[in-house]
Design an enzyme around this catalytic site. Structure first.
Site, PDB file in Angstrom:
ATOM      1  N   GLY A   1      25.658  11.844 -29.404  1.00  0.00           N
ATOM      2  CA  GLY A   1      25.156  12.533 -28.212  1.00  0.00           C
ATOM      3  C   GLY A   1      25.632  11.855 -26.942  1.00  0.00           C
ATOM      4  N   ALA A   2      25.830  10.543 -27.026  1.00  0.00           N
ATOM      5  CA  ALA A   2      26.254   9.809 -25.840  1.00  0.00           C
ATOM      6  C   ALA A   2      27.650  10.254 -25.398  1.00  0.00           C
ATOM      7  CB  ALA A   2      26.222   8.309 -26.113  1.00  0.00           C
TER       8      ALA A   2
ATOM      9  N   GLY B   1       0.844  -1.195   0.000  1.00  0.00           N
ATOM     10  CA  GLY B   1       0.000   0.000   0.000  1.00  0.00           C
ATOM     11  C   GLY B   1       0.872   1.235   0.000  1.00  0.00           C
ATOM     12  N   GLY B   2       0.310   2.323   0.536  1.00  0.00           N
ATOM     13  CA  GLY B   2       1.043   3.583   0.562  1.00  0.00           C
ATOM     14  C   GLY B   2       2.336   3.501   1.343  1.00  0.00           C
TER      15      GLY B   2
HETATM   16  C1  HXC Z   1      -3.334  -4.161  12.431  1.00  0.00           C
HETATM   17  C2  HXC Z   1      -2.333  -6.070  11.646  1.00  0.00           C
HETATM   18  C3  HXC Z   1      -2.173  -5.480  10.376  1.00  0.00           C
HETATM   19  C4  HXC Z   1      -2.637  -4.152  10.193  1.00  0.00           C
HETATM   20  C5  HXC Z   1      -1.351  -7.461  10.301  1.00  0.00           C
HETATM   21  N1  HXC Z   1      -1.824  -7.289  11.552  1.00  0.00           N
HETATM   22  N2  HXC Z   1      -1.566  -6.364   9.569  1.00  0.00           N
HETATM   23  N3  HXC Z   1      -2.912  -5.392  12.654  1.00  0.00           N
HETATM   24  N4  HXC Z   1      -3.218  -3.527  11.251  1.00  0.00           N
HETATM   25  N5  HXC Z   1      -2.489  -3.536   9.023  1.00  0.00           N
HETATM   26  C6  HXC Z   1      -1.742  -8.248  12.646  1.00  0.00           C
HETATM   27  C7  HXC Z   1      -2.636  -9.443  12.461  1.00  0.00           C
HETATM   28  O1  HXC Z   1      -3.909  -9.153  12.980  1.00  0.00           O
HETATM   29  C8  HXC Z   1      -1.927 -10.498  13.290  1.00  0.00           C
HETATM   30  O2  HXC Z   1      -2.204 -10.286  14.650  1.00  0.00           O
HETATM   31  C9  HXC Z   1      -0.470 -10.143  13.087  1.00  0.00           C
HETATM   32  O3  HXC Z   1      -0.436  -8.790  12.656  1.00  0.00           O
HETATM   33  C10 HXC Z   1       0.185 -10.981  12.023  1.00  0.00           C
HETATM   34  O4  HXC Z   1      -0.618 -10.974  10.849  1.00  0.00           O
HETATM   35  P1  HXC Z   1      -0.976 -12.308  10.056  1.00  0.00           P
HETATM   36  O5  HXC Z   1      -2.006 -11.956   9.100  1.00  0.00           O
HETATM   37  O6  HXC Z   1      -1.219 -13.401  11.011  1.00  0.00           O
HETATM   38  O7  HXC Z   1       0.419 -12.576   9.358  1.00  0.00           O
HETATM   39  P2  HXC Z   1       0.698 -13.081   7.898  1.00  0.00           P
HETATM   40  O8  HXC Z   1      -0.148 -14.261   7.601  1.00  0.00           O
HETATM   41  O9  HXC Z   1       2.152 -13.221   7.806  1.00  0.00           O
HETATM   42  O10 HXC Z   1       0.241 -11.915   6.926  1.00  0.00           O
HETATM   43  C11 HXC Z   1       0.902 -10.678   6.936  1.00  0.00           C
HETATM   44  C12 HXC Z   1       0.116  -9.658   6.077  1.00  0.00           C
HETATM   45  C13 HXC Z   1      -1.373  -9.662   6.498  1.00  0.00           C
HETATM   46  C14 HXC Z   1       0.257 -10.068   4.596  1.00  0.00           C
HETATM   47  C15 HXC Z   1       0.798  -8.326   6.271  1.00  0.00           C
HETATM   48  O11 HXC Z   1      -1.419  -9.526   7.914  1.00  0.00           O
HETATM   49  C16 HXC Z   1      -2.142  -8.551   5.883  1.00  0.00           C
HETATM   50  O12 HXC Z   1      -2.531  -8.655   4.711  1.00  0.00           O
HETATM   51  N6  HXC Z   1      -2.393  -7.515   6.669  1.00  0.00           N
HETATM   52  C17 HXC Z   1      -3.199  -6.420   6.257  1.00  0.00           C
HETATM   53  C18 HXC Z   1      -2.470  -5.589   5.286  1.00  0.00           C
HETATM   54  C19 HXC Z   1      -3.242  -4.349   4.926  1.00  0.00           C
HETATM   55  O13 HXC Z   1      -4.245  -4.441   4.240  1.00  0.00           O
HETATM   56  N7  HXC Z   1      -2.806  -3.222   5.483  1.00  0.00           N
HETATM   57  C20 HXC Z   1      -3.383  -2.008   5.242  1.00  0.00           C
HETATM   58  C21 HXC Z   1      -2.886  -1.630   3.856  1.00  0.00           C
HETATM   59  S1  HXC Z   1      -3.247  -0.002   3.453  1.00  0.00           S
HETATM   60  P3  HXC Z   1      -2.125 -11.448  15.714  1.00  0.00           P
HETATM   61  O14 HXC Z   1      -2.619 -10.816  16.958  1.00  0.00           O
HETATM   62  O15 HXC Z   1      -2.978 -12.543  15.190  1.00  0.00           O
HETATM   63  O16 HXC Z   1      -0.694 -11.847  15.795  1.00  0.00           O
HETATM   64  C22 HXC Z   1      -1.922   0.790   3.944  1.00  0.00           C
HETATM   65  C23 HXC Z   1      -1.999   2.185   3.588  1.00  0.00           C
HETATM   66  C24 HXC Z   1      -0.812   2.925   3.951  1.00  0.00           C
HETATM   67  O17 HXC Z   1      -1.032   0.321   4.505  1.00  0.00           O
HETATM   68  C25 HXC Z   1      -1.188   4.325   3.694  1.00  0.00           C
HETATM   69  C26 HXC Z   1      -0.055   5.216   3.560  1.00  0.00           C
HETATM   70  C27 HXC Z   1      -0.518   6.503   2.961  1.00  0.00           C
END
Ligand code: HXC
Length: 511
Positions: A405-406, A170-171
């Site tokens: 040019g290079a 993501g971002g």
């Molecule tokens: C809160 C999160 C989290 C998040 C993971 N966790 N991502 N908690 N916010 N964004 C937590 C899970 O609940 C879990 O907690 C622990 O971290 C590990 O995650 P798992 O899913 O069990 O691990 P894994 O299978 O390895 O997967 C990792 C992952 C997946 C691929 C990163 O967790 C995932 O897809 N997370 C969401 C990603 C996402 O959509 N993020 C927002 C994107 S938008 P427990 O307690 O069970 O250990 C964004 C915008 C940024 O980031 C903007 C900037 C401008």
């Protein structure tokens, strides 16, 4: 009583050091990844780490978050040293809410970034995060933007290095994207703006996370990353090696390291580096390593646009950035990818006062519709612009071809090259003799004898460095074997170089 309080501090510290708990640490290890703290230990000199905000917790009260308030909030921050030189570091802790970025997590990163800029030391960010802390919503987005703004302000002030050691999606990818160097770990790290599931829904492409944004994709295809390593340990060791080449900030010179290599070392083998046949390639890396102190070359973007080579060497212990055409790939042509790669490298060197050595063997720009449609005019101009605006010492050696040019682009005299050397094998011309003859003697086309004679005439006139030397465009024609000595002396004479560009808010490089 006093003893109890001291004891309590140690207990709190132990709790903080456990992050998300032993089970999650084991799972991190199970994936071949180190924990946030183990990574810091490997990155920094032993016992040099000083932590900030070990006890900081998030303030979120939605979704039951008030019941889980782990110390540190998913990121370990502080400063330490790499071979005795100060760096600031943040290391995201995947065991705490997946290393996700909350408002307070962002505050911790911002704190050390502000200190890094104030105190003039590099920032190294170790990224291992599920992105925005989903429970916090816009507060987390705001936190990201606060980090982005600091990346921008720190750019060109202190070196910023990102190491991607887990998910970065993501971002969140835009913070590393604005730093100077990005390194990834093979098979355990990935970066993308939208993940495989979203890609499938929107474009119906089926792609794995690795294919979409793994280390191989970003070092070979997209050029987002500057290097990829087999595991966390190797990646962190290589970051230490890179930091040794860099100044701490834009007001300081790069460090001078002890060297055990004679600056006047003669390399007889270089006299035969250029093959008899002008169309036979040779490996330009051989020249780079033979010129460098102890043959040590730190390559940047090794797997991308291999027709140009970029990286750092030392001469008499001092860091020098090298840009070199590679005749082994696409005959060393400039094209879109190589121009972008080299332009960014030249600009990095110029921001941080790193002198630039340019080694030239370039038959021109790569022709073709894909190049023109892709905007080679604008991209080629990036390299031209970067060289022309750079005020650091610039030493250029033309080994063989410097056509069209290079020739101008590759740190020529006309772009304020300080020392422009050529080997006797250099050919400095508008184009190769055969192509030139076919244009200026079009009437004789078909008469092979005549064409051969014209080609020979053209070669005799231009396939050498002397026409350019007569005009002072080449300062000196040098023996290949003495390249290290000539180049080292040239840079030594330029140590106090002062050149400034006219005042402006900033330039408008063709992005
Ligand atoms: C809160 C999160 C989290 C998040 C993971 N966790 N991502 N908690 N916010 N964004 C937590 C899970 O609940 C879990 O907690 C622990 O971290 C590990 O995650 P798992 O899913 O069990 O691990 P894994 O299978 O390895 O997967 C990792 C992952 C997946 C691929 C990163 O967790 C995932 O897809 N997370 C969401 C990603 C996402 O959509 N993020 C927002 C994107 S938008 P427990 O307690 O069970 O250990 C964004 C915008 C940024 O980031 C903007 C900037 C401008």
């Amino acid at each position: 009583m006093m003893k109890d309080i001291l004891q309590q501090l140690e207990e709190r510290r132990d709790t903080a050091r456990l992050g998300g708990g032993q089970k999650r640490i084991d799972s991190q290890h199970g994936r071949g990844k180190l924990t946030a703290r183990e990574r810091i230990e490997l990155l920094l000199d032993e016992d040099s780490f000083e932590e900030f905000d070990m006890f900081k917790t998030h303030r979120c009260t939605d979704f039951g978050m008030e019941k889980q308030q782990p110390y540190g909030d998913g990121v370990v921050t502080g400063w330490g040293t790499i071979n005795g030189r100060m760096v600031y570091v943040f290391s995201q802790d995947f065991t705490v809410f997946g290393g996700s970025l909350s408002e307070t997590h962002a505050e911790k990163i911002c704190k050390i970034m502000d200190m890094a800029v104030q105190n003039g030391a590099p920032v190294i960010g170790i990224n291992d995060s599920g992105g925005a802390r989903i429970q916090e919503g816009v507060a987390s987005l705001a936190g990201y933007a606060d980090v982005f703004q600091r990346n921008i302000m720190a750019s060109g002030v202190v070196p910023q290095i990102s190491v991607i050691m887990g998910p970065c999606a993501g971002g969140a990818v835009y913070s590393p994207a604005m730093t100077d160097f990005i390194f990834m770990v093979k098979d355990t790290s990935y970066m993308f703006v939208t993940g495989p599931d979203v890609v499938k829904t929107v474009t119906n492409e089926h792609v794995t996370a690795e294919e979409l944004g793994g280390a191989s994709t970003h070092t070979k295809k997209s050029s987002v990353a500057d290097g990829a390593f087999d595991n966390d340990v190797e990646a962190l060791a290589e970051v230490r090696r890179l930091v040794d080449f860099l100044p701490l900030n834009n007001r300081e010179k790069p460090p001078v390291r002890p060297f055990f290599d004679e600056p006047g070392r003669i390399e007889d083998s270089l006299d035969t580096l250029i093959p008899e046949n002008p169309n036979t390639p040779y490996d330009m890396k051989e020249l780079i390593t033979k010129v460098a102190d102890e043959g040590d070359f730190y390559e940047i973007q090794e797997d991308y646009a291999k027709n140009i080579i970029t990286g750092f060497i030392r001469l008499e212990g001092q860091t020098v950035g090298v840009v070199a055409n590679q005749p082994m790939v696409l005959a060393g042509c400039l094209d879109i990818d190589s121009s972008r790669k080299a332009a960014r490298f030249v600009r990095f060197c110029d921001c941080f006062e790193i002198p630039i050595l340019t080694l030239v063997d370039v038959p021109g720009f790569l022709p073709g519709t894909s190049q023109e449609y892709g905007g080679v005019i604008k991209h080629g101009a990036k390299l031209l612009f970067a060289y022309g605006e750079a005020t650091v010492p610039k030493v250029t050696v033309i080994t063989r071809k410097a056509y069209g040019g290079a020739y101008d682009v590759m740190a020529s005299k006309h772009l304020r090259g300080d020392f422009n050397y050529a080997w006797p094998t250099a050919e400095i011309a508008v184009m190769g003799a055969k192509g030139a003859t076919e244009i200026i003697h079009r009437a004789d086309l078909g008469d092979e004898e005549k064409i051969a004679a014209h080609t020979k005439d053209y070669e005799d006139r231009f396939a050498n460095p002397f026409v350019a030397a007569e005009r002072g465009f080449i300062d000196e024609v040098i023996q290949p074997r003495s390249t290290r000595r000539r180049v080292s002396r040239a840079f030594a004479s330029l140590r106090n170089k002062k050149l400034t560009n006219p005042w402006k808010k900033h330039d408008n490089i063709p992005l």
